[in-house]
Write a protein that holds these residues in place. Sequence first.
Motif, PDB file in Angstrom:
ATOM      1  N   HIS A 143       0.881  -1.171   0.000  1.00 26.96           N
ATOM      2  CA  HIS A 143       0.000   0.000   0.000  1.00 26.96           C
ATOM      3  C   HIS A 143       0.913   1.214   0.000  1.00 26.96           C
ATOM      4  CE1 HIS A 143      -3.784   2.247   0.975  1.00 26.96           C
ATOM      5  NE2 HIS A 143      -2.869   3.135   1.324  1.00 26.96           N
ATOM      6  N   LEU A 144       0.857   1.998  -1.064  1.00 19.91           N
ATOM      7  CA  LEU A 144       1.742   3.145  -1.226  1.00 19.91           C
ATOM      8  C   LEU A 144       1.038   4.436  -0.846  1.00 19.91           C
ATOM      9  CD1 LEU A 144       3.423   2.375  -4.683  1.00 19.91           C
ATOM     10  CD2 LEU A 144       3.973   1.447  -2.419  1.00 19.91           C
ATOM     11  N   VAL A 145       1.735   5.288  -0.123  1.00 18.73           N
ATOM     12  CA  VAL A 145       1.256   6.640   0.145  1.00 18.73           C
ATOM     13  C   VAL A 145       1.747   7.529  -0.990  1.00 18.73           C
ATOM     14  CG1 VAL A 145       1.308   8.586   1.735  1.00 18.73           C
ATOM     15  CG2 VAL A 145       1.271   6.241   2.635  1.00 18.73           C
ATOM     16  N   LEU A 146       0.825   8.219  -1.632  1.00 15.53           N
ATOM     17  CA  LEU A 146       1.141   9.087  -2.760  1.00 15.53           C
ATOM     18  C   LEU A 146       0.796  10.528  -2.405  1.00 15.53           C
ATOM     19  CD1 LEU A 146      -0.413   6.814  -5.528  1.00 15.53           C
ATOM     20  CD2 LEU A 146       1.994   6.957  -4.871  1.00 15.53           C
ATOM     21  N   VAL A 147       1.537  11.458  -2.990  1.00 16.81           N
ATOM     22  CA  VAL A 147       1.330  12.886  -2.723  1.00 16.81           C
ATOM     23  C   VAL A 147       1.300  13.644  -4.040  1.00 16.81           C
ATOM     24  CG1 VAL A 147       2.401  12.830  -0.430  1.00 16.81           C
ATOM     25  CG2 VAL A 147       3.827  13.256  -2.444  1.00 16.81           C
ATOM     26  N   ASP A 148       0.823  14.900  -3.975  1.00 18.16           N
ATOM     27  CA  ASP A 148       0.865  15.757  -5.155  1.00 18.16           C
ATOM     28  C   ASP A 148       2.307  15.923  -5.627  1.00 18.16           C
ATOM     29  OD1 ASP A 148      -1.885  16.139  -5.098  1.00 18.16           O
ATOM     30  OD2 ASP A 148      -1.735  17.949  -3.855  1.00 18.16           O
ATOM     31  N   ASN A 149       2.487  16.059  -6.929  1.00 19.60           N
ATOM     32  CA  ASN A 149       3.834  16.149  -7.486  1.00 19.60           C
ATOM     33  C   ASN A 149       4.515  17.451  -7.068  1.00 19.60           C
ATOM     34  OD1 ASN A 149       3.260  13.754  -8.872  1.00 19.60           O
ATOM     35  ND2 ASN A 149       2.466  14.862 -10.634  1.00 19.60           N
ATOM     36  N   PRO A 150       5.689  17.360  -6.453  1.00 22.16           N
ATOM     37  CA  PRO A 150       6.415  18.584  -6.096  1.00 22.16           C
ATOM     38  C   PRO A 150       7.037  19.227  -7.333  1.00 22.16           C
ATOM     39  CG  PRO A 150       7.744  16.660  -5.585  1.00 22.16           C
ATOM     40  CD  PRO A 150       6.407  16.133  -6.048  1.00 22.16           C
ATOM     41  N   ASP A 151       7.480  20.462  -7.176  1.00 22.99           N
ATOM     42  CA  ASP A 151       8.057  21.194  -8.309  1.00 22.99           C
ATOM     43  C   ASP A 151       9.258  20.463  -8.899  1.00 22.99           C
ATOM     44  OD1 ASP A 151       6.161  23.154  -7.978  1.00 22.99           O
ATOM     45  OD2 ASP A 151       7.481  24.489  -6.822  1.00 22.99           O
ATOM     46  N   HIS A 152      10.034  19.781  -8.043  1.00 24.14           N
ATOM     47  CA  HIS A 152      11.243  19.125  -8.541  1.00 24.14           C
ATOM     48  C   HIS A 152      10.972  17.753  -9.150  1.00 24.14           C
ATOM     49  CE1 HIS A 152      11.346  16.476  -4.970  1.00 24.14           C
ATOM     50  NE2 HIS A 152      11.000  17.542  -4.287  1.00 24.14           N
ATOM     51  N   HIS A 153       9.685  17.307  -9.131  1.00 25.95           N
ATOM     52  CA  HIS A 153       9.334  16.011  -9.724  1.00 25.95           C
ATOM     53  C   HIS A 153       7.943  16.121 -10.349  1.00 25.95           C
ATOM     54  CE1 HIS A 153       9.746  11.750 -10.346  1.00 25.95           C
ATOM     55  NE2 HIS A 153       8.682  11.462  -9.627  1.00 25.95           N
ATOM     56  N   PRO A 154       7.793  16.980 -11.362  1.00 28.35           N
ATOM     57  CA  PRO A 154       6.460  17.303 -11.882  1.00 28.35           C
ATOM     58  C   PRO A 154       5.768  16.153 -12.599  1.00 28.35           C
ATOM     59  CG  PRO A 154       8.167  18.275 -13.269  1.00 28.35           C
ATOM     60  CD  PRO A 154       8.862  17.732 -12.053  1.00 28.35           C
ATOM     61  N   GLY A 158       5.622  12.983 -11.684  1.00 26.12           N
ATOM     62  CA  GLY A 158       5.083  11.980 -10.780  1.00 26.12           C
ATOM     63  C   GLY A 158       5.669  10.597 -11.004  1.00 26.12           C
ATOM     64  N   ASP A 159       5.094   9.611 -10.302  1.00 22.22           N
ATOM     65  CA  ASP A 159       5.592   8.231 -10.371  1.00 22.22           C
ATOM     66  C   ASP A 159       4.535   7.246 -10.843  1.00 22.22           C
ATOM     67  OD1 ASP A 159       8.248   8.717  -9.269  1.00 22.22           O
ATOM     68  OD2 ASP A 159       7.221   9.087  -7.359  1.00 22.22           O
ATOM     69  N   PHE A 160       3.322   7.343 -10.284  1.00 23.03           N
ATOM     70  CA  PHE A 160       2.288   6.342 -10.535  1.00 23.03           C
ATOM     71  C   PHE A 160       0.922   6.997 -10.656  1.00 23.03           C
ATOM     72  CE2 PHE A 160       5.430   4.187  -7.649  1.00 23.03           C
ATOM     73  CZ  PHE A 160       6.011   3.386  -8.618  1.00 23.03           C
ATOM     74  N   HIS A 161      -0.031   6.201 -11.127  1.00 21.48           N
ATOM     75  CA  HIS A 161      -1.429   6.630 -11.218  1.00 21.48           C
ATOM     76  C   HIS A 161      -2.243   5.906 -10.155  1.00 21.48           C
ATOM     77  CE1 HIS A 161      -5.362   7.617 -12.735  1.00 21.48           C
ATOM     78  NE2 HIS A 161      -5.642   6.351 -13.006  1.00 21.48           N
ATOM     79  N   LEU A 162      -3.061   6.649  -9.432  1.00 25.34           N
ATOM     80  CA  LEU A 162      -3.987   6.073  -8.461  1.00 25.34           C
ATOM     81  C   LEU A 162      -5.372   6.081  -9.086  1.00 25.34           C
ATOM     82  CD1 LEU A 162      -4.362   4.999  -5.540  1.00 25.34           C
ATOM     83  CD2 LEU A 162      -4.853   7.364  -4.853  1.00 25.34           C
ATOM     84  N   ASP A 163      -5.916   4.898  -9.383  1.00 30.50           N
ATOM     85  CA  ASP A 163      -7.197   4.860 -10.084  1.00 30.50           C
ATOM     86  C   ASP A 163      -8.359   5.042  -9.105  1.00 30.50           C
ATOM     87  OD1 ASP A 163      -8.008   2.391  -8.954  1.00 30.50           O
ATOM     88  OD2 ASP A 163      -7.215   1.211 -10.633  1.00 30.50           O
ATOM     89  N   PRO A 164      -9.573   5.221  -9.607  1.00 29.37           N
ATOM     90  CA  PRO A 164     -10.719   5.493  -8.719  1.00 29.37           C
ATOM     91  C   PRO A 164     -11.014   4.380  -7.722  1.00 29.37           C
ATOM     92  CG  PRO A 164     -11.241   6.112 -10.989  1.00 29.37           C
ATOM     93  CD  PRO A 164      -9.945   5.382 -11.034  1.00 29.37           C
ATOM     94  N   GLU A 187      -3.189   8.557 -16.107  1.00 35.03           N
ATOM     95  CA  GLU A 187      -3.234   9.956 -15.695  1.00 35.03           C
ATOM     96  C   GLU A 187      -4.464  10.190 -14.825  1.00 35.03           C
ATOM     97  OE1 GLU A 187      -0.936  12.189 -16.273  1.00 35.03           O
ATOM     98  OE2 GLU A 187       0.301  10.996 -17.652  1.00 35.03           O
ATOM     99  N   PRO A 188      -4.418  11.138 -13.883  1.00 40.08           N
ATOM    100  CA  PRO A 188      -3.254  11.937 -13.493  1.00 40.08           C
ATOM    101  C   PRO A 188      -2.258  11.106 -12.685  1.00 40.08           C
ATOM    102  CG  PRO A 188      -5.082  12.369 -12.015  1.00 40.08           C
ATOM    103  CD  PRO A 188      -5.616  11.450 -13.074  1.00 40.08           C
ATOM    104  N   ARG A 189      -1.066  11.671 -12.535  1.00 39.17           N
ATOM    105  CA  ARG A 189      -0.009  10.952 -11.839  1.00 39.17           C
ATOM    106  C   ARG A 189       0.297  11.627 -10.505  1.00 39.17           C
ATOM    107  NH1 ARG A 189       1.997   7.196 -14.805  1.00 39.17           N
ATOM    108  NH2 ARG A 189       4.053   7.025 -13.846  1.00 39.17           N
ATOM    109  N   LEU A 190       0.737  10.821  -9.564  1.00 35.98           N
ATOM    110  CA  LEU A 190       1.130  11.300  -8.240  1.00 35.98           C
ATOM    111  C   LEU A 190       2.532  10.801  -7.927  1.00 35.98           C
ATOM    112  CD1 LEU A 190      -2.202  10.506  -6.333  1.00 35.98           C
ATOM    113  CD2 LEU A 190      -1.382  12.793  -6.979  1.00 35.98           C
ATOM    114  N   THR A 191       3.128  11.359  -6.891  1.00 40.41           N
ATOM    115  CA  THR A 191       4.490  11.023  -6.499  1.00 40.41           C
ATOM    116  C   THR A 191       4.479  10.096  -5.281  1.00 40.41           C
ATOM    117  OG1 THR A 191       5.500  13.027  -7.396  1.00 40.41           O
ATOM    118  CG2 THR A 191       6.621  11.990  -5.533  1.00 40.41           C
ATOM    119  N   PHE A 192       5.287   9.059  -5.339  1.00 40.92           N
ATOM    120  CA  PHE A 192       5.426   8.154  -4.202  1.00 40.92           C
ATOM    121  C   PHE A 192       6.094   8.912  -3.054  1.00 40.92           C
ATOM    122  CE2 PHE A 192       8.107   4.584  -2.300  1.00 40.92           C
ATOM    123  CZ  PHE A 192       7.114   4.218  -1.398  1.00 40.92           C
TER     124      PHE A 192
END
Length: 223
Positions: A126-137, A139-145, A154-159
Amino acid sequence: MKAMILAAGLGTRMRPLTDHCPKPLLPVAGKPLIVHHLERLAAAGISEVVINVSYRAEQIMAALGDGSALGVRIAWSREDAPLETGGGIRQALPLLGQAPFLLVNGDIWCDLDPRRLPPLGEDLAHLVLVDNPDHHPSGDFHLDPRGRVQEHGEPRLTFAGLSLLAPALVADEAPGAFPLAPLLRRAMAAGRVAGSHHRGDWVDVGTPERLTALDRRLSALRG
């Protein structure tokens, strides 16, 4: 539940600060970064913590001891050379046991309460994902509905560097250095990775500039 903090990296992005001080001991608001993690774990009722160490391991171990001063019990996993995330977890499995555990990257700061994470069930992670920071616009993965983490979409979030993992994710791998990301992607393809979107405070403390900014912010909050 046990937790593992990843603290074996060389801290190359933080140089020259890490030339003589390992990254986990860099101060933030008057205390080492790793102490913030340990205090948050203790507050959440997680008292057994495994920490892997390699670069300047003796400094880290001397600073934290057995963890009793912080309300936790630390078990140390020594690595002669850094084993990367996957290899570090694989080596630490005898200390972690067979139950799912919380994995924390040592070079982040986050206000997430780990008690809010749901149990794994049949999932491997179970991964915690966050909004993409400026230095990693990107992202890493997609979290589906449905709350499933996908490698593509899409959209993508950062691990966030926070996750619940089942030991089975790495248990069948050969000992040695290897990354965790390919194993997570394989589990995603099998439909066995869930995730959640954390909208609170999170910082990747990966550069001296971001360390300084976090130090200023937390110091101001302390008054």
